[in-house]
Design a protein around this motif. Structure first.
Motif, short mmCIF file in Angstrom:
data_model
loop_
_atom_site.label_atom_id
_atom_site.label_comp_id
_atom_site.label_asym_id
_atom_site.label_seq_id
_atom_site.Cartn_x
_atom_site.Cartn_y
_atom_site.Cartn_z
N ASN B 69 0.79 -1.24 0.00
CA ASN B 69 0.00 0.00 0.00
C ASN B 69 0.82 1.28 0.00
O ASN B 69 0.24 2.37 0.01
N LEU B 70 2.13 1.15 -0.01
CA LEU B 70 2.97 2.35 0.07
C LEU B 70 2.74 3.27 -1.13
O LEU B 70 2.80 4.49 -1.01
N LYS B 71 2.45 2.69 -2.29
CA LYS B 71 2.22 3.52 -3.48
C LYS B 71 0.94 4.35 -3.35
O LYS B 71 0.78 5.35 -4.04
N PHE B 75 0.85 10.96 2.02
CA PHE B 75 1.56 11.89 2.90
C PHE B 75 0.62 12.92 3.55
O PHE B 75 1.06 13.98 3.99
N PHE B 76 -0.71 12.64 3.58
CA PHE B 76 -1.61 13.54 4.28
C PHE B 76 -1.42 13.40 5.80
O PHE B 76 -1.56 14.35 6.53
N SER B 77 -1.16 12.18 6.24
CA SER B 77 -0.84 11.99 7.66
C SER B 77 0.61 11.53 7.73
O SER B 77 1.22 11.24 6.70
N TRP B 82 0.41 6.30 10.26
CA TRP B 82 -0.13 5.30 9.32
C TRP B 82 0.31 3.89 9.73
O TRP B 82 -0.49 2.95 9.78
N VAL B 83 1.60 3.77 10.07
CA VAL B 83 2.13 2.46 10.47
C VAL B 83 1.55 2.02 11.81
O VAL B 83 1.23 0.85 12.00
N SER B 164 -6.76 8.39 19.72
CA SER B 164 -8.09 8.32 19.07
C SER B 164 -7.95 8.26 17.55
O SER B 164 -8.74 7.60 16.88
N GLU B 165 -6.93 8.96 17.01
CA GLU B 165 -6.71 8.92 15.55
C GLU B 165 -6.22 7.55 15.10
O GLU B 165 -6.66 7.02 14.08
#
Lengths: 180, 210
Positions: B69-71, B75-77, B82-83, B164-165
């Motif tokens: 899924n890296l592609k 970069f919004f978060s 993400w990880v 929470s995020e």
């Protein structure tokens, strides 16, 4: 705030720094005065908070990276094989259904015919454009002859055509005037 | 095996060009990401599953998901958030799967076989350092959702909003899960931490805990 409310804050919010400065001072003021809540706070810290402060980050064993590389390689292989297998499955499913196969065959022939017609029209257009170059030559010759005899159906570029026709009342064109 | 926590903390964000290279299929860049992130992925997986073998499987799954899924990562978060999200969700799913398997096995297995399983877990725990054993014991008291909150708060140092995020839950839910988790831990260790020093009214308050 009573002891019950303070002890709720000691379980969450206060130990996590999620209270306002005012509440923080209020809790600290209460803890200075209340021995029971002070000891409750110590118990929470000892039982539920402090042990985790010693937790360290642990790296996975090297075999995880090796397994991961193998898993990714096999995933990619499966993805490639899967793509070809999907195409083969689609082709097989088409030819296993005679109606569908016939429809696709007709559509393919129709598409081919449309393409051939389109190509033919395109080639014809190109031929017409080439031939139009030969038409210009006789036009130039007629123009030259008409200039010699002093009448021109083809007005020269430096002479506006409207003036020529306007100078002959009621005779229409210059070639008419010549014959009459 | 052990990494200094503060040293690891310096590796907060992986450079963007490394992520971009890895997203284009650069194996070397992906290995750099693994080297930088595998410590915190494995640690979180280990704390939530509370089992090294399951944590290894979760780590492997997480990095396969990252690779695939890296592609699509825009970069919004932050990459780390993400990880975290992938890791916690994968670990929680593993816990649910394990508990489902255990409950299925419970229908068929005899009590004696469970006794044997418990013994082997005890042996594994006995081999670990004292503080590690304590952490594992404490985490074993909690349910997976509470464990995830405690791990992200106490070990990873995330605040309520960040938790929470990552878990995609309300801040009040984070607060109540932490409260319930600490109440459970306090009740579990009350014999050790209360001793005979707690005054009568505090002891009554603690005794009301589950």
């Amino acid at each position: 705030m009573n002891c019950q409310k303070i002890q709720q804050l000691l379980l969450a919010d206060y130990p996590d720094g999620e209270v306002s400065e005012r509440i923080k001072h209020e809790v600290e003021g209460h803890l200075d005065l209340c021995c029971a809540c002070r000891q409750f706070e110590r118990a929470v810290q000892d039982a539920a908070i402090r042990p985790f402060k010693q937790a360290r980050r642990i790296r996975p064993p090297d075999e995880v990276w090796n397994k991961l590389k193998e898993a990714i390689a096999s995933e990619e292989q499966a993805a490639g094989a899967g793509f070809l297998a999907n195409i083969w499955d689609v082709v097989q499913s088409i030819f296993s259904n005679p109606k569908l196969a016939f429809t696709i065959l007709i559509m393919a022939i129709a598409s081919l015919a449309i393409m051939v017609i389109a190509m033919d029209v395109h080639l014809n257009n190109q031929r017409v454009v080439k031939n139009s170059a030969h038409i210009e030559q006789p036009i130039r010759q007629v123009k030259y002859l008409s200039e010699i005899i002093g009448v021109s159906e083809y007005p020269s570029d430096d002479e506006p055509s409207d003036d020529k026709y306007d100078s002959h009342d009621g005779y229409g064109t210059a070639i008419e005037e010549y014959f009459l | 095996m052990w990494l200094n926590f503060k040293l690891e903390e310096q590796l907060k964000e992986i450079p963007k060009h490394i992520l971009l290279r890895a997203s284009l299929g650069d194996a070397e860049a992906f290995e750099i990401i693994y080297q930088l992130a595998s410590g915190f992925v494995y640690s979180i997986a280990l704390r939530i599953t509370n089992n090294p073998e399951d944590a290894q499987d979760v780590t492997q799954d997480v990095f396969i998901k990252i690779y695939k899924n890296l592609k699509n990562f825009k970069f919004f978060s932050s990459f780390k958030t993400w990880v975290y999200r992938i890791t916690v969700n994968t670990a929680l799913n593993a816990c649910r799967e394990i508990s489902r398997q255990i409950s299925q096995r419970a229908d068929h297995d005899s009590l004696a076989s469970h006794q044997g399983e418990g013994d082997s877990m005890m042996e594994i725990a006995a081999e670990r350092a004292d503080h590690e054993r304590l952490i594992m014991d404490l985490l074993a008291v909690l349910n997976p959702d509470q464990r995830a909150c405690i791990v992200l708060r106490e070990i990873e140092g995330l605040n309520y909003r960040e938790i929470s995020e990552v878990l995609n839950i309300n801040i009040n839910t984070v607060r109540s899960r932490l409260k319930r988790a600490r109440e459970a831990l306090l009740a579990y260790r009350k014999s050790e931490v209360m001793k005979d020093e707690l005054p009568k009214d505090t002891a009554v308050a603690v005794s009301r805990l589950p």
